[in-house]
Design a protein around this motif. Structure first.
Motif, short mmCIF file in Angstrom:
data_model
loop_
_atom_site.label_atom_id
_atom_site.label_comp_id
_atom_site.label_asym_id
_atom_site.label_seq_id
_atom_site.Cartn_x
_atom_site.Cartn_y
_atom_site.Cartn_z
N LYS A 4 -104.42 -8.03 -16.98
CA LYS A 4 -104.07 -8.94 -15.90
C LYS A 4 -103.36 -10.16 -16.47
O LYS A 4 -103.54 -10.52 -17.62
N LYS A 5 -102.58 -10.78 -15.60
CA LYS A 5 -101.78 -11.89 -16.07
C LYS A 5 -102.55 -13.19 -15.99
O LYS A 5 -103.41 -13.37 -15.16
N SER A 6 -102.20 -14.09 -16.85
CA SER A 6 -102.80 -15.41 -16.87
C SER A 6 -101.96 -16.23 -17.83
O SER A 6 -101.10 -15.71 -18.52
N TYR A 7 -102.20 -17.51 -17.84
CA TYR A 7 -101.46 -18.32 -18.80
C TYR A 7 -102.25 -19.57 -19.11
O TYR A 7 -103.33 -19.81 -18.56
N PHE A 70 -107.03 -23.01 -19.15
CA PHE A 70 -106.82 -21.60 -18.88
C PHE A 70 -106.62 -21.42 -17.38
O PHE A 70 -107.47 -21.79 -16.58
N GLU A 73 -106.63 -15.16 -14.54
CA GLU A 73 -105.94 -13.94 -14.17
C GLU A 73 -105.91 -13.76 -12.66
O GLU A 73 -106.89 -13.93 -11.98
#
Lengths: 75, 75
Positions: A4-7, A70, A73
């Motif tokens: 899953k995406k996160s940044y 953070f 996600e």
DNA sequence: CCTCCATGTAAGATATACCTTACATAGAAC
DNA sequence: GTTCTATGTAAGGTATATCTTACATGGAGG
């Protein structure tokens, strides 16, 4: 890291300017990195390694979680 | 990251076993990494990216600084 | 003994952090 | 208007984190 995406957001530029009078060059020197690395991280092009994150936290005098957030996600 | 030497210790294996009953496979799944990555990090072969560090902290329910300790530069 | 299951090691591929060098620009200071 | 400093962009190279796959082992439980 597949999945899953996160940044990761960072407050480095803001805190560098607000809490210190360090230039990018000086900050880079003190954390043992290059100016390009600082620029790229401040610009959000990538997030630093854990080690560099610790050094930035140490030099800027801010806890890691204040410098980096953070953003979790989504699917 | 050129310059002085340093490294990062982690308490992942200890905390995983003490505070959870997660297997390496399960932990890997929950942080969106592979078993090999967990093994390598627990074994200290490398330290994780900041993003994975945040995820491990989140899943294990321990603050980042409890999971990872920066062992600072000597010359 | 045979079978899971958790853990471990190793090799090779891909992604990304970081470095080096070069060039551009805007502001301050003469 | 030239010079200096801080900031920015871009290209190409090296180092390292992560993934994929394969094989090994020790313990637990039939």
């Amino acid at each position: 890291m597949g999945g899953k995406k996160s940044y990761i957001q960072n407050q480095i530029k803001r805190i560098r300017l607000a809490r210190t009078d360090l230039t990018q060059v000086e900050l880079a020197r003190r954390v043992g990195a290059t100016r390009q690395t600082i620029i790229s991280i401040e610009a959000g092009r990538y997030s630093p390694s854990l080690e560099l994150a610790f050094r930035l936290s140490h030099v800027l005098g801010e806890p890691l979680e204040e410098l980096f957030q953070f953003v979790p996600e989504w699917d």
